[in-house]
Design a protein around this motif. Structure first.
Motif, short mmCIF file in Angstrom:
data_model
loop_
_atom_site.label_atom_id
_atom_site.label_comp_id
_atom_site.label_asym_id
_atom_site.label_seq_id
_atom_site.Cartn_x
_atom_site.Cartn_y
_atom_site.Cartn_z
N GLY A 32 7.89 7.12 -0.17
CA GLY A 32 6.75 6.59 -0.91
C GLY A 32 5.46 7.33 -0.61
O GLY A 32 5.32 8.03 0.40
N VAL A 33 4.50 7.15 -1.51
CA VAL A 33 3.19 7.79 -1.38
C VAL A 33 2.17 6.73 -0.99
O VAL A 33 2.03 5.71 -1.68
N PRO A 34 1.43 6.92 0.12
CA PRO A 34 0.42 5.94 0.50
C PRO A 34 -0.64 5.78 -0.59
O PRO A 34 -1.23 6.76 -1.04
N GLU A 35 -0.83 4.55 -1.03
CA GLU A 35 -1.86 4.27 -2.02
C GLU A 35 -2.21 2.78 -1.94
O GLU A 35 -1.36 1.92 -2.15
N THR A 36 -3.46 2.50 -1.65
CA THR A 36 -3.91 1.12 -1.49
C THR A 36 -3.75 0.34 -2.79
O THR A 36 -4.05 0.84 -3.87
N GLY A 37 -3.28 -0.88 -2.67
CA GLY A 37 -3.21 -1.78 -3.82
C GLY A 37 -1.82 -2.07 -4.32
O GLY A 37 -1.61 -3.02 -5.07
N TRP A 38 -0.82 -1.26 -3.90
CA TRP A 38 0.54 -1.46 -4.37
C TRP A 38 1.27 -2.49 -3.52
O TRP A 38 1.13 -2.53 -2.30
N LEU B 208 16.84 -0.28 -4.63
CA LEU B 208 15.91 -0.76 -3.61
C LEU B 208 15.59 0.40 -2.69
O LEU B 208 16.47 0.92 -2.01
N ASP B 209 14.35 0.84 -2.69
CA ASP B 209 13.93 2.02 -1.93
C ASP B 209 13.48 1.61 -0.52
O ASP B 209 12.85 0.56 -0.34
N ASN C 132 0.81 -1.22 0.00
CA ASN C 132 0.00 0.00 0.00
C ASN C 132 0.84 1.27 0.00
O ASN C 132 0.49 2.28 0.62
N THR C 133 1.98 1.20 -0.69
CA THR C 133 2.85 2.36 -0.85
C THR C 133 3.32 2.43 -2.30
O THR C 133 3.84 1.44 -2.83
N ALA D 40 10.62 -3.89 -7.91
CA ALA D 40 9.46 -3.71 -8.77
C ALA D 40 8.22 -3.46 -7.92
O ALA D 40 8.05 -4.07 -6.85
N GLY D 41 7.37 -2.57 -8.39
CA GLY D 41 6.10 -2.32 -7.74
C GLY D 41 4.98 -2.81 -8.63
O GLY D 41 5.05 -2.70 -9.86
N TYR D 42 3.91 -3.37 -8.01
CA TYR D 42 2.78 -3.86 -8.81
C TYR D 42 1.47 -3.49 -8.13
O TYR D 42 1.31 -3.66 -6.91
#
Length: 246
Positions: A102-108, A96-97, A49-50, A81-83
Motif C-alpha cells: 500500500g501507499v501511505p496516504e492520510t484519510g483512507w 484481501l490485501d 491511512n494507506t 473496500a477502501g474509502y
C-alpha cells in the motif's frame, strides 16, 4: 450492529445501524438474498491511512461510506473496500490485501468483508454459495492432493449441489484446470469425508462409478462434460481446497 477496529479493543455502536440494514435490503437484488455473509457485521476496518492500488475492480467517486460498503456487499467479487472520507472515493478490491504494497496516504480506511472462518491467505469467499476456497497450483495424485489441503488446514472441495457443480466448472475453466478431485472416499459405498454420510447430490457419468477397489477418488474432467468418474490414486488432477463454515 458494530464496527470492529483491529487497532483498538473498542467496539463502536453506530446510531445509523438501522440504516445499514435498510441499505443492504435496497442494494441487494432478489437473487442474492441467500448470501449468508453479506452483512455489515462482517466488515472490519483493518488498515488506516494507506491507499491500496492492487486488485482493483471498481473505483467510485462522490459516494458516502455506507453506500460504498453496500457496493462491496452487493458485488460477489468484492473481498475488501477502501474509502477516503475527504475525497468521498470508494475502491472495491477482489482480494484481501495485507497492506504491504500500500501507499501511505492520510484519510483512507481499508475494510475486509471476509468472515473469520475464511481469513486465510489466498482463500476467497463466494458469498452466494458460501464457499471459502483456494485454487492450489499444479497437479497431484489423490493422497497428495488431500495432504496439500490438510496442511492448510482445509479439505478437498465437496460438491453437494448443482449450483456448486456449475460454479466448479466455471472456476476450472477460468483457472485452466483440466480435472479436480472431490472430498469423497469409498467404504463399500461412496461417502463424504466431511460428514461420513452418503452424498445427497451426485453427478455420476453413465456407467460410473465402476471401480471395484477402495484406493480410488472421485474427480470431474471437461472431456467427460464435467460428469463424475472414479480414478485410481496415482491419477493426477487439480486441487481446490475448501474451508467449511463451522
Amino acid at each position: 450492529m458494530a464496527f470492529f477496529d483491529t487497532n483498538s479493543s473498542t467496539v463502536r455502536f453506530s446510531t445509523s445501524a438501522f440504516l445499514l440494514v435498510i441499505i443492504v435490503l435496497v442494494y441487494l437484488p432478489d437473487q442474492l438474498e441467500s448470501i449468508k455473509a453479506a452483512t455489515f457485521s462482517s466488515l472490519r476496518s483493518i488498515l488506516n491511512n494507506t491507499r491500496i492500488d492492487t486488485n482493483l475492480t471498481a473505483s467510485i467517486t462522490n459516494i458516502r461510506k455506507l453506500p460504498c460498503m453496500s457496493e462491496c456487499l452487493n458485488n460477489v467479487n468484492c473481498m475488501s473496500a477502501g474509502y477516503h472520507s475527504n475525497n468521498t472515493e470508494c475502491r472495491l478490491h477482489s482480494v484481501l490485501d495485507s497492506g504491504s504494497s500500500g501507499v501511505p496516504e492520510t484519510g483512507w480506511e481499508y475494510f475486509s468483508i471476509q468472515e473469520d472462518f475464511c481469513r486465510k491467505e489466498n482463500f476467497v469467499h463466494n458469498r452466494i454459495l458460501d464457499i471459502c476456497y483456494s485454487v492450489e497450483p499444479g497437479l497431484k495424485n489423490c493422497p497428495d492432493a488431500m495432504g496439500t489441503c490438510a496442511s492448510i488446514p482445509a479439505s478437498l472441495l465437496t460438491v453437494d449441489s448443482q449450483e456448486k457443480q456449475d460454479w466448479l466448472q466455471e472456476v476450472c475453466v477460468a483457472n485452466n484446470i483440466t480435472g479436480v478431485y472431490f472430498d469423497m472416499y469409498k467404504d463399500g459405498v461412496w461417502k463424504l469425508r466431511s460428514t461420513g454420510m452418503t452424498p445427497s447430490y451426485t453427478n455420476w457419468d453413465d456407467g460410473q462409478p465402476d471401480s471395484t477397489g477402495t484406493d480410488v477418488c472421485v474427480a470431474s474432467k471437461p472431456n467427460f462434460n464435467w460428469m463424475w468418474h472414479d480414478y485410481p490414486y496415482p491419477w493426477k488432477a487439480g486441487i481446490i481446497c475448501e474451508i467449511r463454515r463451522p
